[in-house]
Design a protein around this motif. Structure first.
Motif, PDB file in Angstrom:
ATOM      1  N   LEU A  15      37.560  26.855  38.550  1.00  0.00           N
ATOM      2  CA  LEU A  15      38.684  27.756  38.836  1.00  0.00           C
ATOM      3  C   LEU A  15      39.180  27.572  40.264  1.00  0.00           C
ATOM      4  CD1 LEU A  15      40.216  30.235  37.450  1.00  0.00           C
ATOM      5  CD2 LEU A  15      38.776  31.648  38.868  1.00  0.00           C
ATOM      6  N   PHE A  20      26.286  35.216  34.284  1.00  0.00           N
ATOM      7  CA  PHE A  20      27.549  34.673  34.779  1.00  0.00           C
ATOM      8  C   PHE A  20      27.669  34.953  36.266  1.00  0.00           C
ATOM      9  CE2 PHE A  20      32.083  33.617  34.318  1.00  0.00           C
ATOM     10  CZ  PHE A  20      31.999  32.634  33.356  1.00  0.00           C
ATOM     11  N   PHE A  78      43.773  40.579  30.642  1.00  0.00           N
ATOM     12  CA  PHE A  78      44.392  39.500  31.411  1.00  0.00           C
ATOM     13  C   PHE A  78      43.601  38.198  31.276  1.00  0.00           C
ATOM     14  CE2 PHE A  78      48.036  40.670  34.135  1.00  0.00           C
ATOM     15  CZ  PHE A  78      48.192  41.980  33.734  1.00  0.00           C
ATOM     16  N   LEU A  79      42.284  38.368  31.147  1.00  0.00           N
ATOM     17  CA  LEU A  79      41.424  37.193  30.945  1.00  0.00           C
ATOM     18  C   LEU A  79      41.811  36.496  29.634  1.00  0.00           C
ATOM     19  CD1 LEU A  79      38.950  35.932  32.367  1.00  0.00           C
ATOM     20  CD2 LEU A  79      37.495  37.253  30.864  1.00  0.00           C
ATOM     21  N   SER A  94      38.572  47.469  34.600  1.00  0.00           N
ATOM     22  CA  SER A  94      37.646  46.499  34.043  1.00  0.00           C
ATOM     23  C   SER A  94      38.133  46.023  32.672  1.00  0.00           C
ATOM     24  CB  SER A  94      36.318  47.210  33.879  1.00  0.00           C
ATOM     25  OG  SER A  94      35.296  46.474  34.116  1.00  0.00           O
ATOM     26  N   LEU A 102      31.393  38.355  37.232  1.00  0.00           N
ATOM     27  CA  LEU A 102      32.256  37.227  37.588  1.00  0.00           C
ATOM     28  C   LEU A 102      33.337  37.015  36.532  1.00  0.00           C
ATOM     29  CD1 LEU A 102      32.440  35.123  39.875  1.00  0.00           C
ATOM     30  CD2 LEU A 102      31.087  33.583  38.477  1.00  0.00           C
ATOM     31  N   ALA A 103      32.988  37.293  35.261  1.00  0.00           N
ATOM     32  CA  ALA A 103      33.970  37.128  34.179  1.00  0.00           C
ATOM     33  C   ALA A 103      35.109  38.135  34.333  1.00  0.00           C
ATOM     34  CB  ALA A 103      33.282  37.288  32.829  1.00  0.00           C
ATOM     35  N   SER A 104      34.746  39.407  34.588  1.00  0.00           N
ATOM     36  CA  SER A 104      35.827  40.393  34.743  1.00  0.00           C
ATOM     37  C   SER A 104      36.598  40.134  36.047  1.00  0.00           C
ATOM     38  CB  SER A 104      35.301  41.822  34.687  1.00  0.00           C
ATOM     39  OG  SER A 104      34.393  42.044  35.692  1.00  0.00           O
ATOM     40  N   SER A 162      41.301  44.031  33.037  1.00  0.00           N
ATOM     41  CA  SER A 162      41.038  42.669  33.516  1.00  0.00           C
ATOM     42  C   SER A 162      40.623  41.751  32.352  1.00  0.00           C
ATOM     43  CB  SER A 162      39.967  42.679  34.605  1.00  0.00           C
ATOM     44  OG  SER A 162      38.722  42.962  34.063  1.00  0.00           O
ATOM     45  N   LEU A 163      39.972  42.322  31.334  1.00  0.00           N
ATOM     46  CA  LEU A 163      39.591  41.508  30.175  1.00  0.00           C
ATOM     47  C   LEU A 163      40.826  41.100  29.372  1.00  0.00           C
ATOM     48  CD1 LEU A 163      36.321  43.188  28.867  1.00  0.00           C
ATOM     49  CD2 LEU A 163      36.591  41.234  30.369  1.00  0.00           C
ATOM     50  N   PHE A 189      37.442  37.168  37.098  1.00  0.00           N
ATOM     51  CA  PHE A 189      38.466  36.163  36.764  1.00  0.00           C
ATOM     52  C   PHE A 189      39.720  36.877  36.243  1.00  0.00           C
ATOM     53  CE2 PHE A 189      35.606  32.220  35.774  1.00  0.00           C
ATOM     54  CZ  PHE A 189      35.133  32.271  37.067  1.00  0.00           C
ATOM     55  N   GLY A 190      39.485  37.901  35.383  1.00  0.00           N
ATOM     56  CA  GLY A 190      40.610  38.670  34.847  1.00  0.00           C
ATOM     57  C   GLY A 190      41.292  39.466  35.945  1.00  0.00           C
ATOM     58  N   MET A 191      40.481  40.033  36.826  1.00  0.00           N
ATOM     59  CA  MET A 191      41.024  40.837  37.919  1.00  0.00           C
ATOM     60  C   MET A 191      41.864  39.963  38.869  1.00  0.00           C
ATOM     61  SD  MET A 191      38.978  43.520  40.217  1.00  0.00           S
ATOM     62  CE  MET A 191      37.522  43.261  39.286  1.00  0.00           C
ATOM     63  N   TYR A 192      41.437  38.733  39.024  1.00  0.00           N
ATOM     64  CA  TYR A 192      42.183  37.781  39.860  1.00  0.00           C
ATOM     65  C   TYR A 192      43.618  37.647  39.338  1.00  0.00           C
ATOM     66  CZ  TYR A 192      43.366  33.209  41.861  1.00  0.00           C
ATOM     67  OH  TYR A 192      43.980  32.173  42.506  1.00  0.00           O
ATOM     68  N   LEU A 193      43.742  37.592  37.989  1.00  0.00           N
ATOM     69  CA  LEU A 193      45.072  37.479  37.383  1.00  0.00           C
ATOM     70  C   LEU A 193      45.861  38.782  37.542  1.00  0.00           C
ATOM     71  CD1 LEU A 193      44.033  35.595  34.106  1.00  0.00           C
ATOM     72  CD2 LEU A 193      45.217  34.639  36.079  1.00  0.00           C
ATOM     73  N   VAL A 194      45.155  39.942  37.381  1.00  0.00           N
ATOM     74  CA  VAL A 194      45.824  41.242  37.551  1.00  0.00           C
ATOM     75  C   VAL A 194      46.338  41.380  38.978  1.00  0.00           C
ATOM     76  CG1 VAL A 194      45.531  43.764  37.445  1.00  0.00           C
ATOM     77  CG2 VAL A 194      44.290  42.327  35.832  1.00  0.00           C
ATOM     78  N   PHE A 195      45.468  41.109  39.935  1.00  0.00           N
ATOM     79  CA  PHE A 195      45.815  41.276  41.350  1.00  0.00           C
ATOM     80  C   PHE A 195      46.900  40.271  41.784  1.00  0.00           C
ATOM     81  CE2 PHE A 195      41.668  43.506  42.907  1.00  0.00           C
ATOM     82  CZ  PHE A 195      41.984  44.563  42.070  1.00  0.00           C
ATOM     83  N   ALA A 229      34.806  32.356  30.318  1.00  0.00           N
ATOM     84  CA  ALA A 229      34.458  33.717  30.762  1.00  0.00           C
ATOM     85  C   ALA A 229      34.703  34.722  29.642  1.00  0.00           C
ATOM     86  CB  ALA A 229      35.285  34.092  31.988  1.00  0.00           C
ATOM     87  N   THR A 288      31.853  36.935  27.714  1.00  0.00           N
ATOM     88  CA  THR A 288      31.947  38.402  27.746  1.00  0.00           C
ATOM     89  C   THR A 288      31.882  38.965  26.330  1.00  0.00           C
ATOM     90  OG1 THR A 288      33.336  38.208  29.683  1.00  0.00           O
ATOM     91  CG2 THR A 288      33.330  40.339  28.607  1.00  0.00           C
ATOM     92  N   TYR A 324      38.794  30.536  32.218  1.00  0.00           N
ATOM     93  CA  TYR A 324      39.112  31.849  31.656  1.00  0.00           C
ATOM     94  C   TYR A 324      38.572  31.951  30.227  1.00  0.00           C
ATOM     95  CZ  TYR A 324      42.322  32.161  35.587  1.00  0.00           C
ATOM     96  OH  TYR A 324      42.857  32.192  36.848  1.00  0.00           O
TER      97      TYR A 324
END
Lengths: 257, 235
Positions: free
Chosen positions: A211, A187, A22-23, A16, B82-84, A19-20, B86-92, A226, A230, A223
């Protein structure tokens, strides 16, 4: 075996946070000034704040009142019925409200898809009240009845009784529930995309649409939005927990100075 | 009495919509349904296992890392999903998990696990250390079978219910991470919700409500049967 499972759980939770990061990387190259001046995003932010505050506050008020009433008056049947909306996935709840308020069935007051997002708010309230009821119900079961008895013996008014004998114990679960609901509703995609309108869209819907639509595939704006949202929500969580830290610690220790 | 009746009516009122058109249960794809049930089964099992092992560890550990671990595992509850995502989409996308079942399963686990941990953690603290301490003398397998499962059957049911409902609520997650290659009943149903076929949409709504309900009632029956058998063996 236990350590491996604990490590795996920590790894999933870390995903988690990763992923932030990467966001943040995905948001690079965003022209923040252009983003802020974009009327579509600004209108979306306004309507999102309104929907989130209205749904969350109404759910908290109704859910807490129900938990209090059911706990004091011992209504087991109501308690069971109140859990029913928890069995309904959000997308199905949205459809139930869509058919309830579409066409003539809305009673002429409002239509399912209207710009004030009344049906979205009603759907969220119906779905989240049982969650608040569950969270607050546990607290009311654990609160020492002696505090209320003492407040009554001291002949405090009902409002003062609530303020001194109940509210201090509700602060932590109320804060937890407020931020969980805010993060969840603010969100989201499924409910507002079914019951909302094409303009203004809620932030989650607008960001997801941009997106996933070919026209905006290269854009970093979803991005960025989002990420900002966050940071806004987690910032709120940190500030509110820091502001109530001393009070919560005093209650946890059972000492009132 | 009137107040109770009023509350019950308000809660049940939205269900009226379900009876507005006759559902047609032939309409849904069996393959997608089986795939979704399989996903629910795996996800629920992993959630229960990971949530209870972590809650158990948090209950007994003296580690200085405990507050940090607590903070880390509960943090995702306060991050918009949904925000995390979006980040996970980039990781994956980096590791090639977009469009795969493992990717969708992992994303769903990330969405459901914080709630499960919270429920398991609360359940364990309600029972309390003194009660659980008595089971520490048993070997792990017997402890799980004879003490933990009967004691936490309520929490296990709630975790499975939450996992199922959250999974069935996800359209954006499955669509984004699954890239249209992985489908669940929800992604299939979403098209009918957005369309005009009210009968099919209603059938799908029935399915989405019945799945968690049947699972919850079934688990309740299973838990009662299990506790009865256990009592019989112990007496």
């Amino acid at each position: 075996m236990l350590s491996a499972s604990v490590l795996l759980t920590i790894a999933v939770s870390l995903l988690s946070v990763v992923s932030l990061l990467f966001l943040a990387q995905g948001a690079r190259g965003t022209d923040w000034m252009t983003l802020w001046m974009d009327e579509t995003w600004r209108d979306s932010l306004g309507i999102t704040l309104y929907v989130v505050l209205a749904s969350t506050c109404m759910s908290l008020l109704i859910g807490t009142w129900l938990a209090r009433t059911v706990s004091f008056r011992q209504w087991p049947f109501v308690s069971r019925v109140l859990r029913l909306p928890m069995f309904v996935p959000h997308i199905a709840a949205a459809y139930l409200f869509l058919i309830l308020f579409s066409g003539q069935s809305g009673g002429g007051w409002f239509d399912a898809n209207e710009p004030h997002y009344v049906t979205v708010i009603l759907t969220y309230v119906w779905k989240e009240v049982p969650f608040v009821f569950l969270m607050m119900g546990v607290t009311y079961e654990q609160v020492n009845q002696g505090y209320r008895d003492m407040a009554r013996t001291l002949q405090l008014s009902p409002v003062q009784q609530f303020r001194h004998a109940e509210l201090p114990f509700l602060i932590k679960p109320l804060l937890d529930t407020f931020w969980i609901l805010t993060a969840f509703i603010s969100f989201a995609y499924e409910v507002p995309s079914l019951l909302g309108v094409t303009y203004p869209k809620l932030l989650g819907v607008l960001a997801y649409d941009r997106l996933s639509t070919g026209l905006y595939l290269e854009s970093s704006e979803p991005y960025a939005v989002a990420l900002v949202w966050t940071v806004f929500v987690t910032g709120g969580v940190v500030v509110s927990y820091m502001a109530t830290h001393r009070l919560r610690r005093r209650i946890e220790r059972g000492v009132r100075r | 009495m009137i107040r109770q009746f009023f509350i019950v009516c308000l809660v049940l009122f939205p269900f009226i919509g379900l009876f507005r058109a006759s559902p047609d249960f032939q309409a849904s794809s069996q393959e997608t349904m089986l795939q979704t049930i399989g996903l629910i089964f795996v996800l629920a099992l992993v959630n229960v296992w990971l949530a209870f092992t972590l809650a158990w560890w948090l209950m007994w550990t003296e580690s200085r890392l405990k507050p940090w671990v607590e903070w880390l595992v509960f943090l995702p509850l306060f991050i918009p999903l949904l925000a995390s995502l979006f980040g996970m989409y980039l990781v994956f996308a980096e590791v090639g998990l977009i469009g795969s079942r493992i990717g969708v399963g992992l994303a769903l686990l990330m969405a459901t696990l914080p709630y499960s941990i919270r429920l398991a953690y609360n359940g364990m603290y309600v029972i309390g250390r003194p009660m659980l301490e008595q089971s520490l003398g048993l070997p792990p397998f017997k402890r799980i079978l004879y003490v933990l499962i009967p004691l936490f059957s309520g929490s296990i049911r709630t975790i499975i219910l939450f996992t199922t409902v959250i999974l069935l609520s996800q359209f954006a997650l499955v669509q984004l991470i699954g890239a249209g290659l992985v489908s669940t009943v929800t992604t299939d149903f979403y098209q009918t919700y957005a369309g005009n076929d009210r009968s099919r949409a209603l059938t799908n709504t029935w399915m989405l409500i019945l799945l968690p309900l049947i699972l919850y009632i079934g688990l309740g029956g299973l838990s009662t049967w299990f506790v009865r058998r256990l009592k019989g063996r112990l007496s």
